[in-house]
Design a protein around this motif. Sequence first.
Motif, short mmCIF file in Angstrom:
data_model
loop_
_atom_site.label_atom_id
_atom_site.label_comp_id
_atom_site.label_asym_id
_atom_site.label_seq_id
_atom_site.Cartn_x
_atom_site.Cartn_y
_atom_site.Cartn_z
N VAL A 226 0.87 -1.18 0.00
CA VAL A 226 0.00 0.00 0.00
C VAL A 226 0.91 1.23 0.00
O VAL A 226 1.80 1.35 0.84
CB VAL A 226 -0.92 0.03 1.24
CG1 VAL A 226 -1.77 1.30 1.24
CG2 VAL A 226 -1.81 -1.20 1.28
N PHE A 227 0.69 2.10 -0.97
CA PHE A 227 1.49 3.33 -1.03
C PHE A 227 0.56 4.53 -0.91
O PHE A 227 -0.48 4.57 -1.58
CB PHE A 227 2.23 3.44 -2.38
CG PHE A 227 3.17 2.30 -2.64
CD1 PHE A 227 4.27 2.08 -1.81
CD2 PHE A 227 2.95 1.45 -3.72
CE1 PHE A 227 5.14 1.03 -2.07
CE2 PHE A 227 3.82 0.40 -3.97
CZ PHE A 227 4.91 0.19 -3.14
N ARG A 228 0.93 5.47 -0.06
CA ARG A 228 0.14 6.70 0.07
C ARG A 228 1.04 7.86 -0.32
O ARG A 228 2.08 8.07 0.30
CB ARG A 228 -0.32 6.90 1.50
CG ARG A 228 -1.41 5.97 1.89
CD ARG A 228 -2.16 6.41 3.13
NE ARG A 228 -3.17 5.40 3.40
CZ ARG A 228 -2.94 4.28 4.07
NH1 ARG A 228 -1.75 4.04 4.57
NH2 ARG A 228 -3.89 3.39 4.23
N ASP A 229 0.64 8.57 -1.35
CA ASP A 229 1.47 9.68 -1.81
C ASP A 229 0.62 10.87 -2.23
O ASP A 229 -0.55 10.72 -2.53
CB ASP A 229 2.30 9.23 -3.03
CG ASP A 229 3.31 8.17 -2.66
OD1 ASP A 229 4.29 8.50 -1.99
OD2 ASP A 229 3.07 7.00 -3.01
N LYS A 230 1.31 12.01 -2.29
CA LYS A 230 0.63 13.21 -2.78
C LYS A 230 1.09 13.48 -4.19
O LYS A 230 2.24 13.19 -4.54
CB LYS A 230 1.02 14.42 -1.94
CG LYS A 230 0.42 14.40 -0.57
CD LYS A 230 0.86 15.66 0.14
CE LYS A 230 0.48 15.63 1.60
NZ LYS A 230 1.35 16.47 2.39
N GLU A 231 0.21 14.05 -5.01
CA GLU A 231 0.64 14.45 -6.35
C GLU A 231 0.00 15.79 -6.70
O GLU A 231 -1.19 15.99 -6.49
CB GLU A 231 0.25 13.39 -7.38
CG GLU A 231 1.01 13.59 -8.67
CD GLU A 231 0.69 12.55 -9.74
OE1 GLU A 231 1.54 12.26 -10.57
OE2 GLU A 231 -0.45 12.06 -9.76
#
Length: 279
Positions: A226-231
Amino acid sequence: MTHFNSTRETVLKASRAYYAHRACYEDLLVQRQRRFTEANKRELNFLERAFSANATCPIKKVLDIACGSGRHVFGLAKLGYECTGLDYTPERIQIAKERAKREGLSVKLLQGDATQLKHENEFDAVLALYVLFLLPNDDDVLKCLNLIHRALRPGGILVCNVGNPFYKGKRWFSLNAIYEGLRVVEDRAPGIRSTEVALLRDFDPMHGVAWWQETSTIEASDGAHVFRDKERLRLFTYWDILHYLQAAGFKEIKCYPDWEINPRKKPKAETLVFVSRKD
Ligand SMILES: C[S@@+](CC[C@H](N)C(=O)[O-])C[C@H]1O[C@@H](n2cnc3c(N)ncnc32)[C@H](O)[C@@H]1O
């Protein structure tokens, strides 16, 4: 939380984390999933036709300023072009290098920032595909286009694209996605399943800047992740890009909606592909 005044470093850091986390999984999907393999074929076909229709010099040397894991440069290398691929995210360049080795393809692959290009009169074509919307600010966009203009030989062309914010369908760049504030995409291919949930965290309607919080759940042969990132995405209209290209010195500028060299009378124009020549 407001991100309107995010610094260059914040944007680059977020973008690098986003693309690093997904690097090897996206590469698998790109190679195995029909939606991607068909898009790839269509885009490569467009590139070859755009080269012959728009350049006034023979196209041999091609630079891709955000090559990702290399889908365009590898496709072009197989067709005999001499390609260089650059990308800001080292993990993407690493994946591309492994693929080049595996497939015995000769492509120069470098980590670097598209707003710091050092080349001069060197390439017959430059690609800036699916990247302008990621550049940290509008000065960077103009700087990048100026540097691409310098990197091209006279008669050479730049091919760049943006998602059209006015496209009405339910896709990433549409105003629709912005106003709904949520986007869910599931992709499956042999050995991999990916679900991406993107929540709109902040939207600046004056500058057309959106910050998304994206959670990707990936099940692959190496386990579940699971990856949580902002873009951060900048929405550009046709007119924005036209003006930037003109400001960077390009003269002959054509826009092809949806990768169609001969567009239908009223195209959907989900993607705007610009082909611009350096005279
Ligand atoms: C949406 S991907 C597109 C990759 C490739 N052009 C394609 O169509 O498959 C965007 C890529 O831009 C790269 N990128 C983001 N900012 C960059 C910058 N300032 N300079 C070079 N590459 C950048 C990311 O690392 C990522 O690989």
